[in-house]
Design a protein around this motif. Structure first.
Motif, short mmCIF file in Angstrom:
data_model
loop_
_atom_site.label_atom_id
_atom_site.label_comp_id
_atom_site.label_asym_id
_atom_site.label_seq_id
_atom_site.Cartn_x
_atom_site.Cartn_y
_atom_site.Cartn_z
N PRO A 170 127.69 -10.28 89.74
CA PRO A 170 127.33 -10.63 88.20
C PRO A 170 128.56 -10.57 87.32
CG PRO A 170 126.28 -8.54 88.58
CD PRO A 170 126.97 -8.91 90.11
N PHE A 171 129.55 -10.11 87.61
CA PHE A 171 130.78 -9.67 86.76
C PHE A 171 131.39 -10.91 86.32
CE2 PHE A 171 130.48 -5.82 89.56
CZ PHE A 171 130.47 -4.83 88.48
N ALA A 172 131.88 -11.01 85.18
CA ALA A 172 132.60 -11.94 84.57
C ALA A 172 134.14 -11.11 83.99
CB ALA A 172 131.99 -12.60 83.30
N ARG A 173 134.98 -12.07 83.54
CA ARG A 173 136.22 -11.53 82.86
C ARG A 173 136.18 -12.00 81.50
NH1 ARG A 173 141.33 -13.47 85.87
NH2 ARG A 173 141.32 -15.24 84.20
N LEU A 174 136.52 -11.05 80.74
CA LEU A 174 136.64 -11.42 79.19
C LEU A 174 138.20 -11.38 79.14
CD1 LEU A 174 135.49 -12.03 76.74
CD2 LEU A 174 135.87 -9.38 76.12
N GLN A 175 138.99 -12.74 79.08
CA GLN A 175 140.34 -12.97 78.96
C GLN A 175 140.92 -12.99 77.58
OE1 GLN A 175 142.66 -13.03 81.82
NE2 GLN A 175 144.08 -12.70 79.99
N GLY A 176 141.83 -12.24 77.47
CA GLY A 176 142.22 -12.49 76.16
C GLY A 176 143.44 -13.78 75.94
N LEU A 177 143.48 -14.20 74.69
CA LEU A 177 144.39 -15.30 74.74
C LEU A 177 145.52 -15.22 73.68
CD1 LEU A 177 141.58 -18.07 74.18
CD2 LEU A 177 142.67 -17.60 76.21
N ASP A 178 145.67 -13.79 73.07
CA ASP A 178 146.68 -13.52 72.32
C ASP A 178 147.50 -12.09 72.57
OD1 ASP A 178 145.71 -15.43 70.30
OD2 ASP A 178 144.22 -13.94 69.73
N GLY A 179 148.52 -12.10 72.22
CA GLY A 179 149.47 -10.84 72.39
C GLY A 179 149.68 -10.89 74.02
N ASP A 180 149.40 -9.53 74.60
CA ASP A 180 149.67 -9.39 75.88
C ASP A 180 148.77 -10.01 76.91
OD1 ASP A 180 151.98 -8.05 75.36
OD2 ASP A 180 150.95 -6.07 75.17
N LYS A 181 147.61 -10.64 76.45
CA LYS A 181 146.53 -11.39 76.95
C LYS A 181 145.88 -10.37 77.93
CE LYS A 181 148.55 -15.60 76.56
NZ LYS A 181 149.46 -16.66 77.12
N PRO A 182 145.06 -9.18 77.47
CA PRO A 182 144.45 -8.24 78.17
C PRO A 182 143.25 -8.89 78.78
CG PRO A 182 144.01 -7.96 75.86
CD PRO A 182 145.14 -9.09 76.03
N SER A 183 142.77 -8.32 79.72
CA SER A 183 141.49 -8.92 80.52
C SER A 183 140.54 -7.75 80.91
CB SER A 183 142.05 -9.52 81.97
OG SER A 183 141.08 -10.13 82.71
N PHE A 184 139.26 -8.11 80.53
CA PHE A 184 138.42 -6.81 80.91
C PHE A 184 137.32 -7.36 81.64
CE2 PHE A 184 140.21 -6.46 76.61
CZ PHE A 184 140.61 -5.25 76.44
N LEU A 185 137.01 -6.34 82.69
CA LEU A 185 135.71 -6.75 83.59
C LEU A 185 134.40 -6.43 82.74
CD1 LEU A 185 135.19 -7.74 86.39
CD2 LEU A 185 134.97 -5.19 86.90
N THR A 186 133.44 -7.56 82.71
CA THR A 186 132.04 -7.51 81.90
C THR A 186 131.02 -7.70 82.92
OG1 THR A 186 132.02 -9.80 81.47
CG2 THR A 186 133.33 -8.38 80.01
N LEU A 187 129.94 -7.12 82.62
CA LEU A 187 128.70 -7.42 83.32
C LEU A 187 127.43 -7.33 82.24
CD1 LEU A 187 127.45 -6.57 85.88
CD2 LEU A 187 127.21 -4.13 85.25
N PRO A 188 126.55 -8.43 82.57
CA PRO A 188 125.33 -8.76 81.65
C PRO A 188 124.61 -7.36 81.62
CG PRO A 188 125.75 -10.22 83.21
CD PRO A 188 126.60 -9.24 83.61
N PRO A 189 124.22 -6.71 80.51
CA PRO A 189 123.36 -5.64 80.14
C PRO A 189 122.24 -5.56 81.29
CG PRO A 189 123.59 -6.68 78.00
CD PRO A 189 124.47 -7.57 79.04
N GLN A 190 121.44 -6.71 81.43
CA GLN A 190 120.27 -6.93 82.06
C GLN A 190 120.57 -6.60 83.71
OE1 GLN A 190 121.60 -9.17 80.19
NE2 GLN A 190 119.87 -9.45 78.60
N ALA A 191 121.73 -6.56 84.14
CA ALA A 191 122.32 -6.35 85.25
C ALA A 191 122.01 -4.81 85.61
CB ALA A 191 123.44 -6.64 85.81
#
Length: 65
Positions: free
Chosen positions: A34-55
Motif C-alpha cells: 500500500p505504499f506510494a511515492r511522493l515525488q518532488g518536481l522542483d530543485g533536487d526532486k526529492p522522493s518520499f515513501l508514503t503510506l495511507p494512515p488507515q494502513a
C-alpha cells in the motif's frame, strides 16, 4: 510507477530541509502497495515513501474544512 489521479500537489510552505521544492506528484505502483511515492518536481526532486494512515490505524479519520 504512474501518477495517481489528482495532478500536482503544491505545498503552501516547503517541507523542512527542502526549501526549493514545493510541487509534488503522488506515484503508485502495485508492486509496492500500500505504499506510494511522493515525488518532488522542483530543485533536487526529492522522493518520499508514503503510506495511507488507515494502513496503520484502521479507525483513522481526518475531517477537512
Amino acid at each position: 510507477m504512474l501518477p495517481e489521479t489528482g495532478g500536482v500537489i503544491e505545498m503552501v510552505s516547503p517541507l523542512p530541509g527542502f526549501p526549493s521544492c514545493r510541487r509534488f506528484v503522488l506515484m503508485a505502483a502495485p508492486d509496492i502497495a500500500p505504499f506510494a511515492r511522493l515525488q518532488g518536481l522542483d530543485g533536487d526532486k526529492p522522493s518520499f515513501l508514503t503510506l495511507p494512515p488507515q494502513a496503520v490505524v484502521s479507525t483513522y479519520h481526518q475531517t477537512l474544512s
